[in-house]
Write an enzyme that holds these catalytic residues in place. Sequence first.
Site, PDB file in Angstrom:
ATOM      1  CG  HIS A  10      -2.298   0.917   1.231  1.00  0.00           C
ATOM      2  ND1 HIS A  10      -2.042   1.756   0.002  1.00  0.00           N
ATOM      3  CD2 HIS A  10      -3.652   0.331   2.051  1.00  0.00           C
ATOM      4  CE1 HIS A  10      -4.255   2.329   0.202  1.00  0.00           C
ATOM      5  NE2 HIS A  10      -4.430   1.166   1.080  1.00  0.00           N
ATOM      6  NE  ARG A  11       6.038  -0.470   1.974  1.00  0.00           N
ATOM      7  CZ  ARG A  11       7.935  -0.443   1.794  1.00  0.00           C
ATOM      8  NH1 ARG A  11       8.080  -0.067   2.514  1.00  0.00           N
ATOM      9  NH2 ARG A  11       7.543  -1.871   0.177  1.00  0.00           N
TER      10      ARG A  11
END
Length: 264
Positions: free
Chosen positions: A237-238
């Site tokens: 999710h980065r």
Amino acid sequence: MGRIVAKDVEAFAAAQAQAQAQAPAATSTPVPAAAAAAGIELGTVVPFTTMQGAVSRNMIESLSVPTFRVGYTITTNALDALYKKIKSKGVTMTALLAKATALALVQHPVVNSGCRDGKSFTYNSSINIAVAVAIDGGLITPVLQDADKVDIYTLSRKWKELVDKARAKQLQPHEYNTGTFTLSNLGMFGVDRFDAILPPGTGAIMAVGASQPTVVASKDGRIGMKNQMQVNVTADHRVIYGADLASFLQTLARIIEDPKDLTF
């Protein structure tokens, strides 16, 4: 023929009783048949093999990555029909899924990206599909390199070669550590859905469940039967966001549901 009747049961019981009477007295706790057949000595401590140690380190490293998961239902009737038509030419379902995934990644390069330092990410220049394979003593991910560019027949031959080398423990490092996106397929075991753990340094992994007949309603309200499979993608999710995965899965579904491009 092959039917079990009362006298068969009685004969079996008599034979078991005679065998027990003739056997020496047990001096220890009986070992379950499954464990004995597998050569497992219950109660022992077994150190990790080199492969298990490597898997353990990777899984622990994965815990440091903030991930999220998105699921999608894909109708597979057209893909199933295509596979039935060309499997006699050596084409595997794994190769078809890898090819479809690679073609979808062409349109969504961020899903094929990777983050290693926590400060930047790389748009990978190649689409290398790693596919999880269970082997004796562990798990390995042979890589189908440039899967978007290789035709399905060559891709299938390459996959067979990789699996044979994996089971013989003859894979070279570049054949298992260069994946940019990973597939994990438990559909052949009848598993309908599951989540996979993200391999470190990659952007996403897709868990593929079994294709099963499902009663569905069409847009015009009619009820029918279609083969459908569940896929669940775990992503970093980065780098990758919900809209990215949603768009990627929509593209993947279109390719699988109209798979004419997979054989070119």
